[in-house]
Design a protein around this motif. Sequence first.
Motif, short mmCIF file in Angstrom:
data_model
loop_
_atom_site.label_atom_id
_atom_site.label_comp_id
_atom_site.label_asym_id
_atom_site.label_seq_id
_atom_site.Cartn_x
_atom_site.Cartn_y
_atom_site.Cartn_z
N THR A 1 0.89 -1.16 0.00
CA THR A 1 0.00 0.00 0.00
C THR A 1 0.93 1.21 0.00
O THR A 1 2.14 1.05 -0.19
N GLN A 2 0.44 2.40 0.17
CA GLN A 2 1.33 3.54 0.15
C GLN A 2 0.86 4.59 1.15
O GLN A 2 -0.25 4.52 1.65
N ASP A 3 1.77 5.50 1.50
CA ASP A 3 1.42 6.60 2.40
C ASP A 3 1.38 7.87 1.57
O ASP A 3 2.41 8.36 1.11
N ILE A 4 0.17 8.38 1.35
CA ILE A 4 0.06 9.56 0.47
C ILE A 4 0.10 10.86 1.28
O ILE A 4 -0.33 11.91 0.81
N GLY A 5 0.63 10.73 2.49
CA GLY A 5 0.71 11.90 3.36
C GLY A 5 -0.23 11.79 4.54
O GLY A 5 -0.30 12.67 5.39
N THR A 6 -0.96 10.68 4.58
CA THR A 6 -1.99 10.51 5.59
C THR A 6 -1.45 9.96 6.91
O THR A 6 -2.11 10.08 7.93
N GLY A 7 -0.28 9.33 6.85
CA GLY A 7 0.29 8.74 8.08
C GLY A 7 0.31 7.22 8.09
O GLY A 7 0.45 6.61 9.15
N THR A 8 0.19 6.61 6.93
CA THR A 8 0.13 5.14 6.87
C THR A 8 1.40 4.49 7.42
O THR A 8 1.33 3.50 8.15
N TYR A 9 2.57 5.05 7.08
CA TYR A 9 3.82 4.49 7.64
C TYR A 9 3.72 4.40 9.16
O TYR A 9 4.10 3.40 9.78
N THR A 10 3.22 5.45 9.75
CA THR A 10 3.21 5.56 11.20
C THR A 10 2.22 4.58 11.84
O THR A 10 2.55 3.90 12.82
N ILE A 11 1.02 4.48 11.25
CA ILE A 11 0.03 3.60 11.89
C ILE A 11 0.38 2.12 11.67
O ILE A 11 0.03 1.29 12.50
N VAL A 12 1.08 1.81 10.58
CA VAL A 12 1.56 0.43 10.40
C VAL A 12 2.55 0.10 11.51
O VAL A 12 2.48 -0.96 12.15
N ALA A 13 3.46 1.03 11.78
CA ALA A 13 4.43 0.81 12.88
C ALA A 13 3.69 0.69 14.21
O ALA A 13 4.05 -0.14 15.05
N GLN A 14 2.65 1.48 14.39
CA GLN A 14 1.87 1.39 15.63
C GLN A 14 1.22 0.01 15.79
O GLN A 14 1.18 -0.54 16.88
N ALA A 15 0.73 -0.53 14.67
CA ALA A 15 0.10 -1.85 14.74
C ALA A 15 1.13 -2.92 15.10
O ALA A 15 0.85 -3.81 15.92
N VAL A 16 2.33 -2.85 14.51
CA VAL A 16 3.39 -3.82 14.85
C VAL A 16 3.77 -3.67 16.32
O VAL A 16 3.90 -4.66 17.05
N SER A 17 3.92 -2.45 16.74
CA SER A 17 4.30 -2.17 18.13
C SER A 17 3.24 -2.67 19.10
O SER A 17 3.55 -3.23 20.15
N ASP A 18 1.99 -2.49 18.71
CA ASP A 18 0.88 -2.92 19.57
C ASP A 18 0.93 -4.43 19.81
O ASP A 18 0.71 -4.90 20.92
#
Length: 738
Positions: free
Chosen positions: A460-477
Motif C-alpha cells: 500500500t502507500q502513504d500519500i501523506g496521511t500517516g500510513t507508515y506511522t500507523i503500520v508501525a503502531q500496529a506492529v508495536s501494539d
Amino acid sequence: MSKSIIGAARPRIDGPEKLSGRATYTSDNHPPGMVYAYGVFSTIGRGRIRGIDVTEAKRMPGVIDVFHHGHFPKLYRTPSSFVQENTVDETRLPFEDDRVYYPGQFVALVVADSFDQARAAAYRVKVDYAEEKAIATLEQAMAKATPKEDAKSGHSRGDPDGAFDAARHKVDVTYVTPMETHNPMEMHASVAHWENGDLVLYEASQGVVFARNVMAKVFGLAPERVEVRSPFIGSGFGSKLWIWPHAVAAAAAAREVGRPVQLVVPRQEMFTTTGHRPATHQRLRLATDDSGKLVALSHDSVNTTSQVNTYVERTGTCTKSLYACPNLRVSHATVPANHGTPTSMRAPGAAPGLFALEAAMDEMAEAIDMDPLEFRRVNYTDRDESMELPFSSIHLLEAFDRAADSFGWADRNPKIGAMKEGNEIIGWGLAACNWEALKQACDARVSLRADGTAFASCATQDIGTGTYTIVAQAVSDITGIALDKIEVQLGDSSYPSGPISGGSWATATTLPAIAQASRAAIEALKSYATGDGGAFAGAEPDDLQFADGELLDGNGKRVAYTEVLSQLRLANADGEAHTPAASKDEYSFRSFGAHFVEVRWDPGISNLRVSRVVSAIDVGQVINAKTAANQVEGAIVMGVGMALFEKTEYDEDSGLPVNNNYAEYLVPVHADQPEVEVILLDHPDYAFNEFGARGIGEIGITGLAGAVANAVYHATGKRIRELPITLDKLMDDIPHSA
Ligand code: MOS
C-alpha cells in the motif's frame, strides 16, 4: 490493545526523512542514462489532427525522438476492472488515433537529453487541427444530450413522487457544483526504466498494485515483469488512484529509445489530463409531515463525463441512508463534455452530494419553522434503510451534541442577519458528514530481527496521511517493540499485495493484515525457540507467551526475542498474512459526523470568510490522534475551498481551460483558514475489524460546503445553490449566473 500505542498522538515516523529532503519522490529518481520527455498538449477542445510537423523539433539540440499518433508503438487497452485490480479512468491509450477529445490531451511527446531541450522542442511541434465545436460546460452538455442514467448506482423505495405530491410541506430545489481539479503539491510524474524486457516504473501513485496490473495489461506482460514504486507521494486526493496517459506514454517512450525516461506532467496539464471532480446538477425534493418527519426524498443528479468514458459522480450515495425516509429515490446520470475523464476526488459523490442534501435539509427545516439541528434529530435513524440493515456503529447524535456544545449552537439567534459584531454579520450553519466504511483483501509481512528491530512491508502507500506511522503502531501494539525500532516499507508493488490509498480504506484494510503478520512472526519465533538448540528446546510452542519483546514459559523463564534468534544464529523470524475483504453481512458500515460553521459577512466591503469550524467525527477507533485530526483539519480546509473558491473554468466558445494555473484556480491560503476544532469520538467498531477502525481520510470534507452555505444564508438571507459561493452572488446589485 495498548492504549499507549493505538489511539495515541504520535508524530509521523517518516517526518525526518521528508523534512530533511531524503525522502525520494518520483521525479527525484534519475536512473543512469535517463532522458526527459515533455508533452505536446492539444490546444483545441475537440476535433481531429490533420497533420503533425516535427521537422523543426527533431532538429533541435538533444532531441532523441518525437512520438505522436503516426509514430508510436502498438499497445493494448486494459479491461478496466476493479475486481482484477486494474482500474483505469481513461481507457483510450495515448496517441491511439488522430482524434482530439479534450483540450490538454497528449498529441505528441518529445524525448530529449534534458528537460529544457525536451520542453523547447515540444513548443516547436506544429499540429494542424481540424477543429470542431467543443462542449465546454455543464449547461452546454445538458442542452446537447439527454442525460444517460446509471442504473447500477440508483436506488428507490416506497413511492417518492406520490408521497411528495401528497405532502403539505415541501421544497424542490436544484443545486449546482462546478468542475474542481485536484491540486496535490507533487505533480504527476513517471520515471520508466526497462531492464531485460521488464519494466520498473517510479510513479506518483495512490495504488502501486493497480498501477502494476494496468501497465502489465497495456504492454502485454505478466504482472511479475512490472514493478511500480511509489514510496513517497506529495498527495493525490484521488487523482493518483489510477494510471493516466502520461505514465503509458513515458513507459512506451523509454522502451522505444532504450533509455530510462522521466516525464513530469506540467501544472497546467494537471488541470486537463489527470482527472477532476465533474460538475453536477442535483435536484432535491424533500417533503415532511407536520411533525417534521421526512415523508419523501428524491435526489436526481447529472454530472459531466468525457467523450471517451463514463464516470458517474454518485452524489446520492449518502442520501440513501443518512436519514429515515420511507419514500426515497436516488438517481445518477451523465452527459458528455469535451473534458478529460473525471475521476474520484476526495469523498467522490459525497462531497458535492452532501453539499446539496445538507443545504436542502436546511431549506426544509426553515419551511417547517424547525431548528435545523432539531430537524436532523427528528429524522435520525440507526438503520440503513437502503440495505435494510442496522449500522454497525453509529454515534451521529453524539456528534451533533458534542459539536453543538463546543460551538455554542444554543446561543444562536435564528433570525437572519441578527447576529452582529462590529461591521460583521455572523452566520451559523451546520451539516452532517457521512462516508462509507470499506476494506479490501490485504497481504502483509512482518519480521522480528535479531538486532532488536522489526520490519513490516505491504504494497500500500502513504500519500501523506500517516500510513507508515500507523503500520508501525500496529506492529508495536502486537509485539511491544518500540516505534523507533520498527522499519516500515510501503509503496512498491513487489511487496505483499496491499490496498490503494483511497476510499478511506487503507487503515481498515492494512492494519488487520499487519497485526496478523506480527502474530505469525511471533509463532515462527516460538517454533524456533522450542526446536533443537532453542532457548526453550523441548517445550511446546503453545506453552510460551510473548510479551514486550520477550518469550516466557509457565515457570518464570523469560528470554528476549533477540536472544532467541542470536542463539540460533538466525537473522529474523518472519510472519506473513492474508486478510480477506469480506465484512460481516449483518451490518451496514458507515462513518458519521457533524460540522458546525461560523461565517462572517461584512456587507460594507463585501467580505466573506469562514471564521470557525467545530467538527465531531465518528470513525470508530482512532489509530493515531495526531494524524487523524490532521486528516479532518485538511479536509475542512479543502471543504472551505469547495465552498468559497474552487471552480475549474472553461471558455464557452473555445472550450479551452481558463484558470488552469495556481494564480487563477483559487484554493484557501493561510488567511482563509478558520479556527478549527476537531472532536474525535473514538468508539471502536469491532464488527468491522479487530482494531475497530473505519478510516478517516475523506469524511471531513463531506457536508462542509453545505454547512457553509447554511451559515451564509443565516448571515445574509441568500440561499446560494451554486458553488462556489463567490462574492458576486451575495451582492444585491450584481446579477449572477445561478
Ligand atoms: Mo480518494 S478520492 O478514494 O483518493
